[in-house]
Motif scaffolding. Structure first.
Motif: not given
Length: 727
Positions: A460-461, A424, A463-464, A450, A443, A446, A431, A427-428
């Protein structure tokens, strides 16, 4: 590319790497003792608008046909069920795929590959297997569709691009005029998507060789010109090939018309100057006889000497580009060398590998920050027009170098997210890099994380969902949290996030409905039921201003969990927080209920102390206060609280001394500070949401044994210092 060097069949579907061309020997790192890099860096040839990551909206797999090969193999259903019962078990999937391949059953193989690649789209080897399966069955169009879908999922795959190009070369009729145009277009898409990869040499080499086979020597030189500015693992071999290509053909056949005419004029002027100087020297030495004319020169012919001068000038220009590129390769070499697994695999990466990726990203972003300070930087891009490959303006070629542009940073992030797709943190980080530039691109990242790779990772969900709420898309935030709760049912933090989202949106009724639903669904789990009941009671009391409903929720929860001390505490605080004159009886009922419940002895003592505190603060008659005090002392004696009280300081206030007859008497020692009656604050249960202070991840404390010391109840009540009669 990120897949180069993969040797594990279980990871990407190949036992060993297959390639369309044999890669030359890997060179040693560039020497350290080199000229400093030019300060003016040109552009890498791929434009920043080139697609970097896949678009999940366009990600689809050709439907499975069921009309071939009749019934499925005997063990297919068993292996299929094992894989779907535990979709996160990678071994179950590979067992299913291996079995289908052994059986050579096209329908079973199709079904298995479609299901597998929907969950693990970064396994480029299985895309190649899928395409080969369709091609062997005679379905060339389906094979091409599979390659296109695979490249949408993993556009940085050099191996998959080469596989796709070889498929087209083997199936298209090259005698048709549109076929070469299509191949060239695919090559351009390939180098735009994956050409900046450090391991993209084979793709560039294949492009150059194909142009030579088509007889387009100028296009081949243009492609070599472009790769000279790309830091790749085999960077030096491209310069050698350019020099060989230049020496094997006339400069007019290799260079663009503009550059050729420019260099031709420069070299001819240089020749004329040399000839004029030489003629002047000869005239000074010997006069020409009368009537003899000066020797004529062929203005329209290009001598071999002139061609050689042009070649020399071409190499002078390219040598600066090559030196700048070599400096870039040298800077990147130790970062690339530290990456041992650049391809996707479900096996965890060690900390050194994760640290290597973070360091590489830090460096690339730092280089971008430095280059953005140069206002004279002018990125150049290469493109195609018809059948000719357009080259960069030659007046800029001398100053061209590798650009640390945003596109290069994104390419590195995409490479990282192939090897680290299951982490994660990367990916974070991606973003956070994209969000200031484009909310839509952030977006999309994300969505990829996810909906494809991290379906069962809640952080991470959430966070999205926060991202969508922050940017005003409450519908999107709701959808994200609802999907997460469907994938991970029963996760308390997700339900609380949904309720909090509705509360912030002003939809208090929706927030209440979500908690009510959670309370109803968790009756079979007493601990979770009590947790949700407390959350609902807080909402009704603090925001709904409805203490009667909050009281009813807690009473119903106590019927299911009478031994839950948190429920008793919250109910007590609800009553204490009301009108003290009207709630006196309710407070005593709470205390009585807690003392009768199967709670731990020290917990009962806490409730008794809290009841005594309330009585002493709000009851009208001393008789009532003394009655409650006597009950508290009796409880302390029954539960062993006297010793506990002594340990907490009762004896510190009185010094026992012996009289002359040996009896012990209590003598009050004057305190060093004025005596202030102890007023223990109530537990902050109903007054504040402790989980909000600890963050959304702090719910683990709910399932631990409560530590009542934090409530301030350590000391027993020292009321027998001249206020109550000694007991």
């Amino acid at each position: 590319m990120a897949e180069v060097g993969c040797e594990e069949m279980s990871g990407n579907g190949e036992l060993e790497e297959s390639s369309a061309m044999e890669a030359p020997e890997i060179p040693a790192p560039p020497p350290i003792e080199m000229a400093e890099m030019s300060e003016e860096n040109g552009s890498a040839t791929m434009g920043s608008e080139a697609p970097v990551g896949p678009d999940p909206a366009s990600f689809s797999i050709p439907p499975v046909a069921e009309d071939e090969d009749g019934e499925l193999p005997a063990d297919f259903e068993r292996l299929w069920k094992a894989a779907h019962d535990n979709p996160q078990d990678f071994t179950s999937w590979t067992d299913l795929l291996q079995y289908c391949e052994q059986e050579s059953h096209i329908t079973a193989s199709r079904r298995a590959l479609v299901a597998f690649l929907a969950r693990y789209p970064l396994c480029y080897g299985y895309w190649k297997k899928f395409a080969d399966l369709e091609r062997r069955a005679g379905y060339n169009n389906k094979a091409e569709e599979v390659c296109v879908q695979g490249l949408q999922a993993i556009p940085l795959s050099v191996d998959l691009w080469i596989h796709y190009i070889n498929l087209l070369l083997g199936t298209l009729d090259m005698n048709l005029p549109e076929s070469p145009k299509r191949i060239r277009s695919v090559f351009e898409d390939a180098v735009a998507a994956a050409g900046l990869d450090f391991h993209s040499d084979r793709l560039w080499d294949l492009y150059v060789e194909w142009e030579k086979e088509q007889g387009n020597m100028r296009n081949a030189a243009a492609v070599l010109d472009r790769v000279l500015k790309v830091p790749t693992q085999l960077y030096n071999t491209h310069y050698d090939k350019f020099k060989e290509h230049l020496s094997s053909h006339e400069p007019k056949q290799v260079l663009s018309p503009e550059e050729y005419e420019e260099l031709r004029m420069l070299c001819r002027q240089s020749q004329k100057a040399e000839c004029a100087e030489q003629a002047q020297e000869e005239e000074e030495e010997e006069e020409r006889p009368p009537g003899e004319e000066e020797p004529t020169t062929l203005e329209g012919t290009d001598t071999e000497e002139l061609m050689q001068k042009i070649r020399e000038q071409v190499l002078v220009r390219r040598d600066k580009v090559y030196q700048d590129n070599e400096g870039e390769v040298r800077n990147r070499w130790h970062y690339e060398d530290a990456i041992k697994r650049p391809y996707f695999h479900v096996k965890p990466l060690d900390r050194h590998q994760l640290r290597a990726w973070h360091s590489y990203l830090d460096w690339e972003i730092a280089q971008l920050s430095e280059d953005t300070k140069d206002p004279n930087q002018d990125p150049n891009q290469a493109a195609t027009e018809g059948s000719e490959v357009m080259t960069q303006p030659q007046e800029r070629l001398e100053d061209a170098a590798v650009a640390h542009d945003d596109h290069r940073v994104r390419i590195l992030y995409e490479r990282c997210l192939i090897a680290c797709a299951l982490y994660e943190e990367f990916w974070t980080r991606y973003v956070q890099y994209l969000e200031p530039q484009s909310v839509d691109e952030a977006r999309a990242v994300y969505r990829r994380a996810c909906e494809i790779h991290l379906i069962y990772k809640p952080n991470i969900h959430m966070q999205w969902a926060t991202f969508e709420e922050r940017h005003g898309d409450l519908t999107g935030a709701r959808r994200v949290l609802e999907t997460l709760e469907q994938n991970l049912p029963g996760l308390a933090v997700v339900r609380l996030r949904r309720a909090a989202l509705e509360r912030r949106a002003g939809q208090l009724d929706r927030s209440e409905a979500l908690l009510l639903e959670a309370v109803a669904e968790s009756k079979e789990k007493p601990t979770l039921h009590a947790f949700y009941s407390i959350k609902l009671a807080r909402l009704l009391l603090k925001l709904g201003r409805n203490p009667s409903r909050a009281r009813r929720v807690l009473h119903e929860a106590l019927e299911i969990s009478p031994d839950n001390d948190k429920l008793h505490l919250n109910l007590l605080e609800l009553e204490v927080s009301g009108d003290p004159w009207a709630s006196a009886e309710a407070v005593q009922e709470c205390v009585t209920r807690a003392l009768a419940a199967p709670l731990a002895p020290h917990t009962k003592i806490l409730f008794s102390q809290r009841g005594l505190q309330f009585t002493e603060g709000y009851f009208y008659t001393l008789r009532s206060v003394l009655s409650v005090y006597e009950g508290h002392q009796k409880l302390m004696t029954e539960l062993g609280g006297t010793k506990r009280g002594a340990e907490n300081g009762d004896e510190d206030a009185e010094k026992l001394i012996k009289s002359e007859d040996g009896s012990a008497v209590a003598t009050h020692v004057p305190p060093t500070m004025p005596h202030v009656p102890i007023t223990t604050p109530p537990p902050p249960v109903m007054g504040a949401d402790m989980s909000a202070q600890a963050g959304y991840g702090g719910y683990s404390s709910w399932y631990q044994q409560p530590q009542y010391g934090s409530y301030g109840y350590q000391n027993t009540w020292n009321y027998n210092q001249g206020y109550y009669p000694p007991s």
